[in-house]
Scaffold this active site. Structure first.
Site, mmCIF file in Angstrom:
data_model
loop_
_atom_site.group_PDB
_atom_site.id
_atom_site.type_symbol
_atom_site.label_atom_id
_atom_site.label_comp_id
_atom_site.label_asym_id
_atom_site.label_seq_id
_atom_site.Cartn_x
_atom_site.Cartn_y
_atom_site.Cartn_z
ATOM 1 N N GLU A 1 -16.936 26.476 -16.208
ATOM 2 C CA GLU A 1 -17.774 26.466 -17.423
ATOM 3 C C GLU A 1 -19.168 25.920 -17.102
ATOM 4 O OE1 GLU A 1 -19.014 23.313 -20.320
ATOM 5 O OE2 GLU A 1 -16.821 23.383 -20.410
ATOM 6 N N HIS B 1 -13.074 23.938 -16.208
ATOM 7 C CA HIS B 1 -14.160 23.060 -16.640
ATOM 8 C C HIS B 1 -15.352 23.167 -15.685
ATOM 9 C CE1 HIS B 1 -15.389 18.646 -17.746
ATOM 10 N NE2 HIS B 1 -16.210 19.544 -18.244
ATOM 11 N N GLU C 1 -18.000 12.972 -14.980
ATOM 12 C CA GLU C 1 -17.678 13.122 -16.403
ATOM 13 C C GLU C 1 -16.210 12.769 -16.651
ATOM 14 O OE1 GLU C 1 -17.160 16.507 -19.882
ATOM 15 O OE2 GLU C 1 -18.081 17.110 -17.994
#
Length: 1023
Positions: A102, A99, A200
């Site tokens: 990314e 993640h 997040e």
């Protein structure tokens, strides 16, 4: 973006297919059929060419000679072309490495070394979609655009980002995690954890349902990559190092571990040449060690438990538990078996006729199925989960017993033939229905199967699967029962997972984070501390420096089409009701909408309108009880829906239309049946079943409560706007926190008789042909039949027609369009005496992040300044707020935008800060007023605004803007010309005139955790 494994990725019934939009002499589909197996194209070899008539496409499968990279091209006559590259990413810990990677690969690459090319390209392109997703076992990078030059530009940026990223340490700190002083410029301020992904994931795990789904997967598949959190577990993220990130890229982001997908009408050769030259030619084959082995099956079922935060808005405060049983199924590469199990899942639990609905939902043991319930084909082995949320702990054993008993009942009795037909009809409808983002839907649909070396082309042959399914049932009437016996009754690989709230959950999380922080701090030397301070200043300096983005490709404003395509509509009437006919290539479908104003509805009933809309199509009508009605709707239509609609006027902020919109669609052959269902709802709806109403109320209240942690920014914006315009005030009542709390109160009522009695009163005002107008989209060949059926429908419901006086006397009539005729008007409510006022509201909720918004009253759609405010919002977001709120502040997102209701809104999403973000909003205004932007910034903002304005519109939705809002093509063209004409002077002017302090009335709202300073501030209303 972290994408949790759920049926969204592979569930067939979530995919809306798209028919052929345009006819051409030699179409992309026909050209692709001319490729031959073994043909070499730019160092790729064609492996298979398959016509897929179901989806109007030709699939071309290729592999790259040197690296073995897999490639699938779906040639189709659709100008919204898509590219996607997918890597199998299989982490073995919960540090969130795929993640964070990314995020970090999108922060700059060899050819495009500027910081954040991804976000910069959002404003240098006319993309219809740009994003990236991290799933449990893959990372995918898709984009789509209708412009060929833009496609090449974006392809260059994406290829360079994924294969040749800079992966700078500063970007890792910003996007992943870092230790930094609370105030980076003050070394005496405390050290804290910061980072975009860190915040997040704290936000993701504020959502109880997401938390539950994550634990469910981790515990059902504990042997390999599915036992960890690919998105990152907040307390594990600080264990990730920059070196580990770079190593993960080196081992996973290689063409030998990649799957390329392109879609649309652009030439395949062009794509292959660019991909070969810019990326593939620089690599040699490797053997990626990324395959996921099958999970070892258990010899006996397991049980587990997880804790979560309490839900302050739960429909029933004493019923906050979740309990599910999850069964591990077969390998997802067996496409037909998965097709069967996906259908079986729907038969078992979808709608009021399904056995699990009858057994679990109707006894009101819980508020709804758990959102994890259903078929999940996103992991290497699929699973099926069944269970409830919003239940009492005491009912745990009861629920387990009911699930086991229901499985036995299904094995004994099977399913009615009509239930199966209704489900197959649903598939037929979805193959006919045309969506605007079909390429993206297709990329997501095939991702999991292809990721595990399944055949993506086989997955697209839907009709073949349907025929084979019918044949299996014909040959063996107990086919489905035997599947239930095998996968559910005799399956020892099953997990029972319970979840209950812990009053100290957030407190414990905060304590654990503090403990982790102290562990990190305790081992720091004085050199380390100095280093942290200096790196914090270094990052802040980089974030505060205006970046040179000239290395990035960009479209020019001159590349934008100057004139919009015209959408012809034919005005008409049926039984005195205005009707708009729009002939479109709808692929054998008919789309119906009706708008009905609620001007005569007494004020005390208004708050009930959303509830009425959500239950009216689910309680039965005419001769049909609610079960028969649900079956009929499934068998004959694509669904009936009723929803509240508040439409601001295009010229006056104190004028608005209030109403409901009725929507449905059907195959041409079922047109009379669809209108019969609507006629029954108008003439004889059923309001006699209090138990049914209670079930629907509980489900609705639970859904609203669950949605807040995901859509908190929308709730914050709605609340911030409420005191600024009459439209926004009503919007808060219908879809804001007011509605959430109202539904919670209704869900808590022991007797719903009083609510039940209100529904027929509301129906008389809302289902009144006197207040209606209709719109129909269908093929030109079918339109005469459609007109005749509408005429018959209006005749059938004429008994409901009654002229009723509006509750508010000030009604303004607006013509629907120049050619619509005198009868076709919209009746708007005028609140000329509305006084906007300043209001600051804080909703204290059990979250560990904030959602912040500030709204300002400005001008309506047709005002000369509206276009400038649209450009300003986009420019301020890209050039100032993104840096302040996301890069420096660590929020997942934030920005500013101009809304159709004349409100300029600032917002942040999953934000560790609250009032500091309000200061960032003000900073954005001052930045704009001071003119700290360039002509290039303005041009980029225009490109970004036009990519939204020119987003593709499906044939089913053509003409809707005119029908609902009265916005004609001429008005759209005028707005377009005003957007083109916006200058630097305009932007500085509107920033000062509308957004400057004291210039206009503004409203503020925050949803977030307890905040002592706000609680003590008398200017805030704390809820």
């Amino acid at each position: 973006m972290f994408r949790q494994s759920k049926t969204i990725i592979t569930k067939l019934t979530n995919l809306s297919f798209q028919g052929s939009w345009r006819s051409r002499g030699s179409s992309a589909v026909e050209k692709a059929l001319k490729y031959t197996v073994g043909q070499k194209i730019h160092n790729f070899t064609v492996k298979e060419v398959t016509a897929v008539p179901d989806l109007f496409l030709t699939a071309v499968k290729l592999s790259h000679d040197a690296t073995g990279a897999q490639y699938l091209h779906a040639a189709r006559d659709d100008s919204n072309n898509l590219f996607s590259v997918l890597f199998r990413t299989t982490p073995m810990d919960s540090t969130g490495v795929p993640h964070i990677l990314e995020h970090t690969v999108l922060c700059g690459s060899q050819r495009f070394p500027c910081r954040d090319p991804f976000f910069k390209m959002l404003n240098r392109s006319l993309s219809t979609f740009m994003n990236a997703f991290t799933a449990s076992d893959y990372t995918m990078y898709p984009f789509s655009t209708q412009n060929a030059k833009d496609f090449q530009n974006l392809l260059s940026v994406y290829l360079d980002a994924v294969f040749f990223p800079c992966l700078r340490e500063l970007d890792f700190w910003q996007e992943g995690w870092r230790l930094e002083h609370e105030n980076p410029t003050d070394p005496s301020s405390p050290l804290v954890f910061k980072g975009v992904v860190f915040n997040e994931m704290k936000g993701v795990f504020s959502d109880n349902e997401r938390l539950y789904a994550q634990h469910l997967q981790n515990k059902l598949l504990p042997d390999h990559t599915y036992s960890v959190v690919s998105g990152g577990e907040p307390l594990a993220i600080p264990e990730l190092t920059w070196e580990q990130l770079k190593h993960f890229h080196a081992t996973h982001y290689h063409p030998s571990n990649a799957r390329f997908f392109t879609y649309g009408d652009l030439p395949l050769e062009q794509h292959l040449q660019q991909i070969e030259e810019e990326a593939m030619s620089k690599f040699e084959r490797t053997e990626p060690n990324t395959a996921v082995p099958p999970q070892t099956p258990w010899d006996k079922p397991r049980m587990d438990h997880v804790s979560c935060r309490p839900d302050a808005l739960a429909p029933d405060p004493v019923k906050q538990n979740t309990l599910c049983m999850s069964f591990l199924l077969g390998d997802i590469t067996d496409t037909f078996e998965m097709f069967t199990l996906s259908l079986l899942s729907s038969l078992m639990m979808s709608g009021p006729n399904s056995p699990f609905y009858k057994a679990l939902i109707e006894p009101k043991i819980g508020s709804d199925f758990s959102s994890s319930a259903g078929f999940d084909g996103s992991t290497r082995q699929a699973s099926f989960t069944i269970g409830l949320q919003g239940m009492a702990e005491d009912d745990t054993e009861t629920v387990k017993h009911i699930i086991a008993q229901t499985i036995d009942d299904i094995i004994a009795s099977g399913f009615e033939e009509e239930q199966i037909e209704a489900l197959l009809h649903k598939i037929e409808i979805q193959m006919k229905h045309q969506s605007t983002s079909f390429g993206l839907a297709l990329a997501s649909y095939i991702a999991s199967l292809w990721n595990h070396d399944g055949d993506p082309v086989q997955l697209l042959k839907i009709s073949e699967s349907v025929s084979r399914f019918r044949q299996c049932l014909k040959e063996n009437p107990r086919y489905l029962q035997e599947k239930v016996q095998h996968y559910f009754k005799n399956n020892t690989h099953q997990l029972t997972l319970s979840m209950s709230p812990d009053e100290r959950f957030l407190e414990k999380q905060a304590e654990a984070e503090e403990q982790k922080l102290q562990q990190k701090i305790q081992i720091l030397s004085s050199e380390d501390r100095k280093d942290i301070y200096e790196k914090g200043l270094q990052l802040l300096a980089v974030q505060s420096t205006t970046q040179d983005a000239s290395c990035l490709p960009a479209l020019k404003v001159s590349d934008i089409e100057p004139i919009i395509p015209y959408t012809p509509v034919q005005p008409g009437a049926a039984g005195g009701v205005p009707v708009q006919y729009c002939e479109q290539p709808t692929n054998g479908m008919v789309y119906f909408r009706a708008m009905s104003n609620i001007n005569s509805l007494p004020e005390d009933l208004k708050i009930y309108v959303p509830l009425f809309c959500s239950v009216i199509t689910k309680m039965g009508s005419g001769m049909l009880d609610y079960r028969q009605q649900a079956q009929r709707i499934e068998l004959k239509t694509g669904g009936l829906s009723v929803s509240p609609q508040i439409i601001p006027d295009t010229e006056d902020l104190d004028l608005y239309e209030q109403g409901i919109i009725l929507s449905s669609s059907c195959l041409e052959r079922n047109l009379p049946d669809m209108f019969q269902l609507w006629s029954d709802l108008f003439n004889s709806p059923r309001f006699d079943d209090e138990e049914r109403l209670r079930v629907l109320v509980m489900m609705s209240a639970q859904e609203l409560s669950n949605g807040i942690s995901y859509s908190g920014h929308m709730y914050a914006m709605t609340r911030a706007a409420r005191s600024l315009t009459p439209t926004a005030d009503l919007q808060e009542s219908f879809s804001g926190m007011d509605q959430v709390k109202f539904m919670k109160r209704i869900a808590e009522m022991t007797d719903l008789t009083s609510i039940l009695r209100k529904l027929p009163r509301i129906k008389r005002h809302l289902f009144n042909p006197e207040n209606m107008r209709c719109a129909l989209n269908a093929t030109p060949q079918k339109m005469p039949d459609v007109a005749a059926e509408v005429e018959r429908f209006i005749g059938n419901i004429a008994g409901n027609r009654k002229e009723r006086k509006p509750v508010r006397p000030s009604v303004v009539e607006r013509a629907l369009g120049p050619e619509a005729g005198a009868a076709a008007t919209r009746k708007l409510i005028s609140e000329a005496h509305f006084k906007p006022c300043q209001m600051k509201t804080y909703f204290q909720l059990p979250f560990n992040v904030n959602f912040v918004s500030e709204c300002v009253r400005t001008v309506p759609f047709t005002h000369a300044d509206y276009a400038s405010l649209c450009i300003l919002g986009r420019m301020m977001t890209a050039k100032f707020l993104h840096g302040e709120i996301r890069e420096k502040g660590g929020a997942y997102g934030g920005g500013a935008r101009m809304g159709g209701g004349g409100l300029f809104s600032f917002y942040s999403y999953r934000d560790p800060n609250s009032t500091q973000t309000l200061s960032a909003f003000r900073g954005g205004v001052e930045w704009a007023r001071a003119g700290k932007f360039t002509q290039q910034d303005i041009d980029e903002a225009k490109l970004s605004v036009f990519s939204a304005v020119d987003a593709p519109v499906a044939p089913s939705d053509k003409g809707l803007g005119r029908f609902l809002n009265g916005i004609t093509d001429e008005m759209k063209q005028a707005h377009r010309e005003r957007l083109f004409a916006v200058t630097e002077r305009n932007l500085i002017d509107v920033a000062g005139r509308y957004l400057g302090i004291g210039q206009q009335t503004c409203g503020v709202a925050i949803l977030g955790p307890e905040n002592e300073s706000i609680r003590k501030d008398p200017s805030w209303v704390v809820k």
